[in-house]
Design a protein around this motif. Structure first.
Motif, PDB file in Angstrom:
ATOM      1  N   MET A   1     -13.072  -3.621   3.800  1.00  0.00           N
ATOM      2  CA  MET A   1     -11.842  -2.824   3.808  1.00  0.00           C
ATOM      3  C   MET A   1     -11.764  -2.154   5.184  1.00  0.00           C
ATOM      4  O   MET A   1     -12.761  -2.056   5.896  1.00  0.00           O
ATOM      5  CB  MET A   1     -11.849  -1.757   2.712  1.00  0.00           C
ATOM      6  N   PHE A   2     -10.574  -1.631   5.538  1.00  0.00           N
ATOM      7  CA  PHE A   2     -10.366  -1.119   6.885  1.00  0.00           C
ATOM      8  C   PHE A   2      -9.568   0.186   6.850  1.00  0.00           C
ATOM      9  O   PHE A   2      -8.485   0.231   6.264  1.00  0.00           O
ATOM     10  CB  PHE A   2      -9.615  -2.156   7.732  1.00  0.00           C
TER      11      PHE A   2
ATOM     12  N   PRO B   1      -6.759  -1.309   3.109  1.00  0.00           N
ATOM     13  CA  PRO B   1      -7.610  -0.116   3.120  1.00  0.00           C
ATOM     14  C   PRO B   1      -8.366   0.056   1.807  1.00  0.00           C
ATOM     15  O   PRO B   1      -9.316   0.823   1.720  1.00  0.00           O
ATOM     16  CB  PRO B   1      -6.606   1.016   3.316  1.00  0.00           C
ATOM     17  N   GLU B   2      -7.932  -0.630   0.777  1.00  0.00           N
ATOM     18  CA  GLU B   2      -8.588  -0.676  -0.537  1.00  0.00           C
ATOM     19  C   GLU B   2      -8.059  -1.913  -1.233  1.00  0.00           C
ATOM     20  O   GLU B   2      -7.137  -2.561  -0.747  1.00  0.00           O
ATOM     21  CB  GLU B   2      -8.313   0.605  -1.336  1.00  0.00           C
TER      22      GLU B   2
ATOM     23  N   PHE C   1       0.820  -1.207   0.000  1.00  0.00           N
ATOM     24  CA  PHE C   1       0.000   0.000   0.000  1.00  0.00           C
ATOM     25  C   PHE C   1       0.856   1.260   0.000  1.00  0.00           C
ATOM     26  O   PHE C   1       0.481   2.266  -0.606  1.00  0.00           O
ATOM     27  CB  PHE C   1      -0.952  -0.024   1.190  1.00  0.00           C
ATOM     28  N   ALA C   2       2.020   1.213   0.654  1.00  0.00           N
ATOM     29  CA  ALA C   2       2.916   2.373   0.631  1.00  0.00           C
ATOM     30  C   ALA C   2       3.398   2.646  -0.789  1.00  0.00           C
ATOM     31  O   ALA C   2       3.480   3.801  -1.223  1.00  0.00           O
ATOM     32  CB  ALA C   2       4.098   2.139   1.570  1.00  0.00           C
TER      33      ALA C   2
ATOM     34  N   GLN D   1     -16.856  -2.974   0.092  1.00  0.00           N
ATOM     35  CA  GLN D   1     -16.816  -2.475  -1.280  1.00  0.00           C
ATOM     36  C   GLN D   1     -16.975  -3.624  -2.264  1.00  0.00           C
ATOM     37  O   GLN D   1     -16.565  -4.756  -1.985  1.00  0.00           O
ATOM     38  CB  GLN D   1     -15.486  -1.769  -1.584  1.00  0.00           C
ATOM     39  N   VAL D   2     -17.554  -3.306  -3.400  1.00  0.00           N
ATOM     40  CA  VAL D   2     -17.413  -4.155  -4.574  1.00  0.00           C
ATOM     41  C   VAL D   2     -16.608  -3.345  -5.580  1.00  0.00           C
ATOM     42  O   VAL D   2     -16.814  -2.137  -5.725  1.00  0.00           O
ATOM     43  CB  VAL D   2     -18.770  -4.584  -5.161  1.00  0.00           C
ATOM     44  N   GLY D   3     -15.642  -3.986  -6.207  1.00  0.00           N
ATOM     45  CA  GLY D   3     -14.788  -3.278  -7.148  1.00  0.00           C
ATOM     46  C   GLY D   3     -14.598  -4.071  -8.412  1.00  0.00           C
ATOM     47  O   GLY D   3     -14.746  -5.306  -8.427  1.00  0.00           O
TER      48      GLY D   3
END
Length: 424
Positions: free
Chosen positions: A110-111, A81-82, A51-52, A126-128
């Motif tokens: 997600m968090f 988170p995503e 994520f970073a 989420q749905v993505g």
């Protein structure tokens, strides 16, 4: 002893609202399947570095909002988170992306450690969708057309599309210098958050909610004036596709999205019915992310929508989907018939897989069991008492509708009789 409660910002989804979630999830699965998308499921926990590297070190998500911890091996791990970065990581790891077209979708929690408020939670769902291998504006248009179709399927009319382009990284690098110069000239009017972002992530200042900062943003240079020919052509073609499809859209030149990896197309679907948290779906193109995470250069576009916010919109509708109710409730007035009732229920379920049947358990009077059947909304009650058991029959008592009469039916004929009973 003090009762243990759920963590702040992480909510239980209770039985009286689960049916709305199931309705929404079923509609999404149906739609995505019809458009040729395939489901992928990724872990909830990933290496923090993922994520970073993808979202950006200087975004609020990485700096403030991720749930990050060290495992027993000393590795830094984070709750996702995503999911775009996770999907890209999985695609690279399993060889799904190079010289291939993939239409993928996912659904799950997600968090983010944010201040909880209506429409913004620490655990959210989420749905993505993510599409890899297609560089043109036609796939951008298809993603937006698919989303517009979802709103129609759900009966949601008050949702509008805002659209922008971020061009290429080269465009943005030139634009960034002009933007910094503009904000430096008005530094005293910027709020503290904007001043902290000035040199690390100046484009994020464009979506500031601070009144003083917004005045400075209003006179900031436009990225549209710094687009190269390729970026302009991509955006113009997308707009033309949307017009041809009859999809209304608004150009928002200040729309930048919150993550570093976007290029070219960015968009948000927004409603005015949820207050400050009005974005129900957002996404865009991220042509450089696969290479950034160690794969070969791959064009890509994706979007994600918040299920909590869509459920809230469904709940507000007068014709919101209703919770399911059982077709039949099996009443057992005498516990002597409990074993026979269990067999009857299983026989009926075997013969009628479509039937929603609840068998009463736990004893109780005939009156209390009938009240229970009524509270659940059952359409008919099936009574198996001592007399029925001895005669090999079942009493069928309609609980809904008009004109239905109680009947005694031979047990062997019960399955066939249910069609008549449920029509009353």
């Amino acid at each position: 002893m003090k009762a243990i409660r759920s963590i702040r910002g992480m909510h239980d989804i209770l039985p009286d609202s689960v049916h709305l979630w199931q309705h929404l999830e079923d509609q999404l699965r149906d739609l995505l399947t019809r458009y040729g998308y395939h489901e992928i499921r990724m872990p909830l926990v990933e290496a923090t570095e993922l994520f970073a590297r993808s979202i950006g070190d200087v975004t609020d998500i990485v700096e403030k909002e991720m749930y990050t911890f060290e495992d027993r091996n000393g590795d830094s791990l984070s709750l996702r988170p995503e999911a775009t970065a996770s999907c890209v990581r999985a695609g690279i790891q399993h060889g799904l992306l190079h010289n291939q077209v993939q239409r993928l979708w996912y659904m799950g929690p997600m968090f983010r450690h944010e201040r909880p408020q209506k429409g913004r939670y620490r655990q959210f769902h989420q749905v993505g969708v993510e599409v890899f291998g297609l560089p043109g504006p036609d796939i951008d248009a298809e993603v937006l057309a698919m989303t517009a179709r979802l709103w129609r399927m759900l009966g949601l009319s008050n949702v509008r599309l805002e659209l922008n382009t971020l061009g290429t990284p080269e465009c943005r690098a030139q634009y960034r210098e002009h933007l910094i110069a503009h904000f430096e000239a008005h530094r005293e009017q910027l709020d503290e958050e904007a001043r902290n972002r000035l040199y690390d992530n100046p484009m994020r200042i464009l979506d500031s909610k601070d009144p003083g900062t917004r005045e400075v943003v209003a006179t900031a240079p436009s990225l549209m004036d710094h687009l190269d020919a390729e970026s302009r052509a991509h955006f113009d073609a997308l707009c033309g596709h949307l017009d041809a499809l009859g999809i209304a859209w608004e150009h928002n030149p200040r729309l930048v999205r919150g993550l570093d990896y976007y290029t070219h197309t960015v968009f948000e679907w927004i409603t005015d019915e949820l207050g400050a948290q009005g974005t129900v779906c957002a996404g865009g193109r991220y042509d450089g992310l696969v290479e950034q995470l160690g794969g070969r250069g791959t064009p890509a576009i994706g979007m994600a929508m918040g299920l909590e916010r869509l459920v809230a919109l469904l709940e507000a509708r007068e014709d919101a989907p209703a919770a399911g109710v059982p077709d039949a409730y099996l009443v057992v007035p005498d516990t002597e018939q409990t074993g026979e009732a269990l067999r009857l229920a299983e026989e009926l379920r075997e013969a009628r897989p479509d039937l929603q049947l609840v068998q009463h358990c736990g004893g109780g009077s005939m009156k209390s069991q009938m009240k229970r059947a009524d509270r659940l909304g059952a359409r008919v009650a099936l009574v198996l008492g001592p007399d029925e058991a001895a005669a090999g029959t079942v009493t069928v008592k309609p609980l809904r509708g008009e004109g239905g009469e109680q009947q005694t039916v031979a047990r062997a004929e019960l399955s066939a009789h249910m069609d008549t009973a449920l029509q009353s």
